[in-house]
Scaffold this motif. Sequence first.
Motif, PDB file in Angstrom:
ATOM      1  N   VAL A 107       0.843  -1.198   0.000  1.00 33.99           N
ATOM      2  CA  VAL A 107       0.000   0.000   0.000  1.00 33.99           C
ATOM      3  C   VAL A 107       0.878   1.247   0.000  1.00 33.99           C
ATOM      4  N   ASP A 108       0.650   2.108  -0.997  1.00 32.50           N
ATOM      5  CA  ASP A 108       1.419   3.356  -1.130  1.00 32.50           C
ATOM      6  C   ASP A 108       0.521   4.380  -1.814  1.00 32.50           C
ATOM      7  N   ALA A 109      -0.611   4.699  -1.194  1.00 34.33           N
ATOM      8  CA  ALA A 109      -1.552   5.636  -1.819  1.00 34.33           C
ATOM      9  C   ALA A 109      -1.970   6.694  -0.801  1.00 34.33           C
ATOM     10  N   ASP A 110      -3.241   7.107  -0.832  1.00 35.22           N
ATOM     11  CA  ASP A 110      -3.719   8.173   0.053  1.00 35.22           C
ATOM     12  C   ASP A 110      -3.633   7.727   1.517  1.00 35.22           C
ATOM     13  N   LYS A 111      -2.859   8.467   2.260  1.00 36.02           N
ATOM     14  CA  LYS A 111      -2.477   8.027   3.622  1.00 36.02           C
ATOM     15  C   LYS A 111      -3.691   7.982   4.564  1.00 36.02           C
ATOM     16  N   GLY A 112      -4.699   8.830   4.313  1.00 37.63           N
ATOM     17  CA  GLY A 112      -5.888   8.869   5.172  1.00 37.63           C
ATOM     18  C   GLY A 112      -6.736   7.609   5.071  1.00 37.63           C
ATOM     19  N   ASN A 113      -6.492   6.789   4.045  1.00 37.05           N
ATOM     20  CA  ASN A 113      -7.281   5.558   3.876  1.00 37.05           C
ATOM     21  C   ASN A 113      -6.526   4.303   4.288  1.00 37.05           C
ATOM     22  N   TYR A 114      -5.301   4.453   4.803  1.00 36.88           N
ATOM     23  CA  TYR A 114      -4.499   3.255   5.092  1.00 36.88           C
ATOM     24  C   TYR A 114      -5.249   2.280   6.003  1.00 36.88           C
ATOM     25  N   TRP A 115      -5.940   2.782   7.035  1.00 29.74           N
ATOM     26  CA  TRP A 115      -6.633   1.855   7.932  1.00 29.74           C
ATOM     27  C   TRP A 115      -7.820   1.195   7.213  1.00 29.74           C
ATOM     28  N   ASN A 116      -8.522   1.950   6.351  1.00 33.50           N
ATOM     29  CA  ASN A 116      -9.609   1.345   5.564  1.00 33.50           C
ATOM     30  C   ASN A 116      -9.062   0.240   4.658  1.00 33.50           C
ATOM     31  N   TYR A 117      -7.880   0.477   4.073  1.00 34.98           N
ATOM     32  CA  TYR A 117      -7.264  -0.557   3.249  1.00 34.98           C
ATOM     33  C   TYR A 117      -6.882  -1.758   4.120  1.00 34.98           C
ATOM     34  N   ARG A 158       1.524  18.391   7.622  1.00 33.44           N
ATOM     35  CA  ARG A 158       0.850  18.123   8.907  1.00 33.44           C
ATOM     36  C   ARG A 158      -0.300  17.119   8.817  1.00 33.44           C
ATOM     37  N   VAL A 159      -1.101  17.214   7.759  1.00 33.91           N
ATOM     38  CA  VAL A 159      -2.241  16.289   7.661  1.00 33.91           C
ATOM     39  C   VAL A 159      -1.722  14.859   7.513  1.00 33.91           C
ATOM     40  N   GLY A 160      -0.727  14.694   6.626  1.00 32.47           N
ATOM     41  CA  GLY A 160      -0.135  13.367   6.425  1.00 32.47           C
ATOM     42  C   GLY A 160       0.491  12.841   7.712  1.00 32.47           C
ATOM     43  N   ARG A 161       1.120  13.738   8.462  1.00 34.97           N
ATOM     44  CA  ARG A 161       1.731  13.337   9.743  1.00 34.97           C
ATOM     45  C   ARG A 161       0.662  12.781  10.679  1.00 34.97           C
ATOM     46  N   GLU A 162      -0.462  13.506  10.775  1.00 32.66           N
ATOM     47  CA  GLU A 162      -1.532  13.097  11.685  1.00 32.66           C
ATOM     48  C   GLU A 162      -2.118  11.728  11.257  1.00 32.66           C
ATOM     49  N   PHE A 163      -2.373  11.574   9.953  1.00 28.07           N
ATOM     50  CA  PHE A 163      -2.881  10.282   9.444  1.00 28.07           C
ATOM     51  C   PHE A 163      -1.908   9.152   9.798  1.00 28.07           C
ATOM     52  N   THR A 164      -0.616   9.453   9.605  1.00 31.65           N
ATOM     53  CA  THR A 164       0.398   8.401   9.796  1.00 31.65           C
ATOM     54  C   THR A 164       0.516   8.023  11.274  1.00 31.65           C
ATOM     55  N   ILE A 165       0.474   9.030  12.142  1.00 31.74           N
ATOM     56  CA  ILE A 165       0.539   8.744  13.587  1.00 31.74           C
ATOM     57  C   ILE A 165      -0.651   7.871  13.999  1.00 31.74           C
TER      58      ILE A 165
END
Length: 236
Positions: free
Chosen positions: A152-162, A199-206
Motif C-alpha cells: 500500500v502506497d496511496a492516500d495516507k488517510g485511507n491506510y486503515w480502511n485498506y 501536517r495532515v499526512g503526519r496526523e494520518f500516519t501517527i
Amino acid sequence: MEHTVKKRPNDILLQSKDLYDYILKTSVYPREAAPLKQLRDATANHPLYFFGTAPDAGQLIAMLLKLTNAKKTIEIGVYTGYSLLLTALTIPEDGQITAIDVNRETYEIGLPIIQNAGVEHKINFFQSEALPVLDKLLEDGENDGSFDFAFVDADKGNYWNYHERLMKLVKVGGLLVYDNTLWGGTVALPEEAVLESKRVGREFTIQFNKLISEDPRIEVSHASVGDGITSCRRIS
Ligand SMILES: C[S@@+](CC[C@H](N)C(=O)[O-])C[C@H]1O[C@@H](n2cnc3c(N)ncnc32)[C@H](O)[C@@H]1O
Ligand SMILES: O=c1cc(-c2ccc(O)cc2)oc2c(O)c(O)ccc12
C-alpha cells in the motif's frame, strides 16, 4: 500504555543523508535491475517524481516477496510503476498482481518499460479508487485469503480502511506492507515543528501507526527504510 524511551548516545542509525547515500551507493544501486533504473530515469523529470517508492525500500520489498514465495499480490498506489515493476520482476512467471490507481496517465509513463521487461502479463491494472475495487473483490468469497502479499502506497488517510479490507483478502501467514509510515520523520516531531504541507499526512500516519501497533491479528516490523516501511504478517 505510554512507554518511556531511554536516551542512549550513538544508538540512532540514520544520522545523515551521507549515510543514506552510502546505503544506496553500496548496497542498492549496484544491484538494482536495469528496467527499474530506466523507470526511475523516466520518472525523474515528472513533477511528482518523489512519489516513487524509495529504491532501498524497494529492495526490502523484493526480499519480502521472495521470502514469502508471493505469487498473487495486490498493490494500491502505482504512480509510474516502480514498486509494481519491482514486484512483477520478483514474483514467478505465472504470478499475478492486482494493481490499483486512480491515475492511468502516470502508469502509462512506466508501461513501455514494463512491457520491454516482459512482465506486463503478470499485471491486472484497475484505474479506480481503491476502496470500491477492494469491496468488489470481497463480494466474491473465493477471494478471501487468496492473496499472498499486499503493498500500500496511496492516500495516507485511507491506510486503515485498506488494512481492514486487506486483512480479509490476504491469507493467514501473508504479508501486508505499508509505505511512508515515518512520513519524512515528522511522526516524531511536535506539530509546530512540521511544515504546514506535511501536517495532515503526519496526523494520518501517527493514527495509522497507533492502530497497527494495537492490532492483535498481526505481527509487525516497522523499519526506517526509505520513508518508513511497516510489514504486517497476518497471524489470525
Ligand atoms: C506515492 S504514489 C505511489 C508510488 C508507487 N508505489 C511507486 O513506486 O512509484 C501514490 C499513488 O496513489 C494514487 N492514489 C491516491 N489516492 C488513491 C485512491 N484513493 N485510490 C487509488 N489510488 C490512489 C495516486 O494517483 C498515486 O499514483
Ligand atoms: O508527498 C507525498 C504525498 C503522497 C500522497 C499524497 C496524497 C495521496 O492521495 C497519495 C500520495 O505520497 C507520497 C509518497 O508516497 C512518498 O513516498 C513521498 C511523498 C509523498
